[in-house]
Write an enzyme that holds these catalytic residues in place. Sequence first.
Site, short mmCIF file in Angstrom:
data_model
loop_
_atom_site.label_atom_id
_atom_site.label_comp_id
_atom_site.label_asym_id
_atom_site.label_seq_id
_atom_site.Cartn_x
_atom_site.Cartn_y
_atom_site.Cartn_z
N HIS A 185 -8.67 -1.71 8.22
CA HIS A 185 -7.56 -1.11 7.45
C HIS A 185 -7.84 0.40 7.36
O HIS A 185 -8.66 0.83 6.57
CB HIS A 185 -7.59 -1.78 6.07
CG HIS A 185 -6.62 -1.28 5.05
ND1 HIS A 185 -5.57 -2.04 4.59
CD2 HIS A 185 -6.57 -0.14 4.33
CE1 HIS A 185 -4.92 -1.38 3.64
NE2 HIS A 185 -5.51 -0.22 3.46
N ASP B 87 0.85 -1.20 0.00
CA ASP B 87 0.00 0.00 0.00
C ASP B 87 0.88 1.25 0.00
O ASP B 87 0.56 2.25 -0.64
CB ASP B 87 -0.90 -0.02 1.25
CG ASP B 87 -2.17 0.79 1.10
OD1 ASP B 87 -2.14 1.80 0.37
OD2 ASP B 87 -3.18 0.43 1.72
N HIS C 133 -6.71 4.24 6.74
CA HIS C 133 -5.80 5.31 6.30
C HIS C 133 -6.02 6.47 7.27
O HIS C 133 -7.11 6.63 7.83
CB HIS C 133 -6.07 5.68 4.84
CG HIS C 133 -5.56 4.63 3.89
ND1 HIS C 133 -4.39 4.78 3.19
CD2 HIS C 133 -6.03 3.40 3.58
CE1 HIS C 133 -4.16 3.70 2.47
NE2 HIS C 133 -5.14 2.83 2.69
N CYS D 248 -3.88 5.12 -2.17
CA CYS D 248 -4.27 4.43 -3.40
C CYS D 248 -4.32 5.45 -4.53
O CYS D 248 -5.05 6.43 -4.44
CB CYS D 248 -5.62 3.76 -3.22
SG CYS D 248 -6.21 2.99 -4.74
N ASN E 184 -1.51 4.96 5.27
CA ASN E 184 -2.13 4.11 6.29
C ASN E 184 -1.70 4.61 7.65
O ASN E 184 -0.68 5.28 7.80
CB ASN E 184 -1.63 2.67 6.15
CG ASN E 184 -2.09 2.02 4.88
OD1 ASN E 184 -1.50 2.21 3.82
ND2 ASN E 184 -3.15 1.26 4.96
P1 HMG Z 1 -8.20 -3.71 -17.47
O1 HMG Z 1 -7.51 -2.68 -18.26
O2 HMG Z 1 -9.69 -3.72 -17.46
O3 HMG Z 1 -7.65 -5.18 -17.84
O4 HMG Z 1 -7.65 -3.59 -15.98
P2 HMG Z 1 -7.96 -6.14 -19.06
O5 HMG Z 1 -8.37 -7.47 -18.49
O6 HMG Z 1 -8.84 -5.48 -20.08
O7 HMG Z 1 -6.50 -6.33 -19.70
C1 HMG Z 1 -5.81 -5.24 -20.33
C2 HMG Z 1 -4.32 -5.59 -20.42
O8 HMG Z 1 -3.76 -5.71 -19.11
C3 HMG Z 1 -4.05 -6.93 -21.11
O9 HMG Z 1 -2.79 -6.84 -21.77
C4 HMG Z 1 -3.89 -7.88 -19.94
O10 HMG Z 1 -3.11 -9.02 -20.25
C5 HMG Z 1 -3.16 -6.98 -18.95
P3 HMG Z 1 -2.69 -6.59 -23.37
O11 HMG Z 1 -3.47 -7.73 -23.98
O12 HMG Z 1 -3.37 -5.26 -23.60
O13 HMG Z 1 -1.22 -6.59 -23.62
N1 HMG Z 1 -3.42 -7.43 -17.57
C6 HMG Z 1 -2.46 -7.77 -16.70
N2 HMG Z 1 -1.11 -7.79 -16.81
C7 HMG Z 1 -0.42 -8.20 -15.71
N3 HMG Z 1 -1.02 -8.58 -14.56
C8 HMG Z 1 -2.34 -8.58 -14.43
C9 HMG Z 1 -3.11 -8.15 -15.52
N4 HMG Z 1 -4.45 -8.02 -15.72
C10 HMG Z 1 -4.62 -7.59 -16.96
N5 HMG Z 1 -2.90 -8.97 -13.28
C11 HMG Z 1 -7.24 -4.53 -13.81
C12 HMG Z 1 -8.26 -4.30 -14.92
C13 HMG Z 1 -7.96 -5.04 -12.61
C14 HMG Z 1 -6.21 -5.56 -14.30
C15 HMG Z 1 -6.52 -3.17 -13.52
O14 HMG Z 1 -7.49 -2.16 -13.33
C16 HMG Z 1 -5.64 -3.23 -12.32
O15 HMG Z 1 -4.61 -3.93 -12.33
N6 HMG Z 1 -5.99 -2.51 -11.23
C17 HMG Z 1 -5.24 -2.51 -10.01
C18 HMG Z 1 -5.42 -1.21 -9.28
C19 HMG Z 1 -4.69 -1.26 -7.96
O16 HMG Z 1 -3.76 -2.03 -7.77
N7 HMG Z 1 -5.10 -0.39 -7.02
C20 HMG Z 1 -4.47 -0.30 -5.73
C21 HMG Z 1 -4.73 -1.48 -4.86
S1 HMG Z 1 -6.31 -1.38 -4.03
C22 HMG Z 1 -5.97 -0.42 -2.61
O17 HMG Z 1 -4.94 0.16 -2.52
C23 HMG Z 1 -6.97 -0.42 -1.51
C24 HMG Z 1 -6.53 -1.28 -0.32
O18 HMG Z 1 -5.31 -0.80 0.22
C25 HMG Z 1 -7.60 -1.25 0.78
C26 HMG Z 1 -8.08 0.15 1.17
O19 HMG Z 1 -7.24 1.05 1.40
O20 HMG Z 1 -9.31 0.30 1.25
C27 HMG Z 1 -6.32 -2.74 -0.72
MG MG Z 2 -5.14 0.86 1.57
#
Ligand code: HMG
Ligand code: MG
Length: 306
Positions: free
Chosen positions: A206, A15, A208, A239, A248
Site C-alpha cells: 500500500h 483512504d 502513498h 491519513c 495513494n
Molecule cells: P479512543 O478515544 O481511545 O476511544 O479512540 P475510546 O474507546 O476511549 O472511546 C471514546 C468514545 O468513542 C466512546 O464514546 C466510544 O463509544 C466511541 P463516548 O462514551 O465518549 O460517547 N467509539 C466509537 N464510536 C463509534 N465507532 C467506533 C468507536 N470506538 C470508540 N468504532 C479509536 C480510539 C481507535 C476508536 C480512535 O482513535 C479511532 O477511531 N481512530 C481511527 C483513526 C483512523 O481512522 N485513521 C485513518 C485510518 S488508518 C490509515 O489511513 C492508514 C492506512 O491507509 C494504511 C497506510 O496508509 O499505511 C490503513
Molecule cells: Mg493509506
Amino acid sequence: MLPKKATIVEVGARDGLQNEKLTVPTGDKIRFIDLLSESGLRWIEATSFVRPKAIPQLADAAEVFSGIRKAPGVRYPVLVPNLKGYERAKGCGADAIAVFTAASEAFTRRNINMTIEESIVTFADVIRRAKSDGLWVRGYVSTAFGSPFGDVVTPQAVRDVCIRLVELGCDEISVGDTIGVGVPSQVEELVPLLAHAISLDRLALHFHDTRGTALANIYAALQQGVHIFDSSAGGLGGCPYAPGATGNVGTEDVLYMLHGMSIETGVDLAKVRAASRFIRGVIDHDLTSKAFHALEATEARVLLGR
Ligand code: HMG
Ligand code: MG
C-alpha cells in the site's frame, strides 16, 4: 519473472475521502463507489467504522455501506478499529473488514490511541468474532517504510507485527508506506523478509505517492513476486494522523503501468477514470494521478479531432 496477473485493491472511497477537507455528501460517496463497481475491480474498500470524532469525513459509514450497490463478485471491506466498530459494520451487513495497526509506536498512539501491543489485544477479540461470523479479515501494518514522527522503523519490526496479525487469523496483510517515503531498495529488503512469514498470495503493498516513488516501489515489488497492490482512483488519499502524507498511488497510474507490461488486472481503466472524473467534480481540488490527466487529455484531443 514478473507475475502475469495482479489484483488491485481500490481504497479511494476510504483512504481518499477520509482525508478530504470538505466532507463529501453521502450520495456522492455512494455514486463514486457504484461507478468503481462497474470497472471490474473486485476489491473496493468502502468506508470506516471508526470513532466519528476521529474521522468526521466518514461518520456516515452506515449510510454509505447500506446505500452502495453490491456488485456480484466484488467485495467491499470496511475498516474497524475495535469491537464497537465491528458491531456497527456487522450491523450493516459487512462481510469483509480491515483492522489497522502500525510498525511505529508513535504513529499507532496518535492514530488509534493504543500501543502496538494494545492494538493486537484489541484486534484479537475483533478477529475472533469476525472469523466465527465467517467474515474475511485484512490486517494493515502502517508506517512500514518510515514514521512521520521520526522514530526508527526496522524491517524486522514490520515483519514482527505482520506475524502477529497472521497468527490472529488475518486472511491478508497490507503493508503500508503511509507517508510515501519508501524507495525500491527498501522494498527489496523488506519483501523477502515478509515472504518467510506470509505467502505472497496474502501480502498486499500500500504505497502513498508523496515523493513520487510509488510506481518504482511497485515495480520492485513485482520483481519479488508481489501481486496485490492498493491504490486509489485519481490518487486521492492520506491519513489525517500522519502529517505530510498525501495521496495513494493513483489506480490509473498502476493500471497504465501494469497493462503496459502485459500484467492482467481485469480492470477497465476507462471506467476507473469515469469514477475519478465524477469525484473530481465533487471535491475542491484537482486529482494527482498522472495517467488520469494524460488519458483525459488524449481523449479530449481525439474528440476534438486534433
Ligand atoms: P479512543 O478515544 O481511545 O476511544 O479512540 P475510546 O474507546 O476511549 O472511546 C471514546 C468514545 O468513542 C466512546 O464514546 C466510544 O463509544 C466511541 P463516548 O462514551 O465518549 O460517547 N467509539 C466509537 N464510536 C463509534 N465507532 C467506533 C468507536 N470506538 C470508540 N468504532 C479509536 C480510539 C481507535 C476508536 C480512535 O482513535 C479511532 O477511531 N481512530 C481511527 C483513526 C483512523 O481512522 N485513521 C485513518 C485510518 S488508518 C490509515 O489511513 C492508514 C492506512 O491507509 C494504511 C497506510 O496508509 O499505511 C490503513
Ligand atoms: Mg493509506
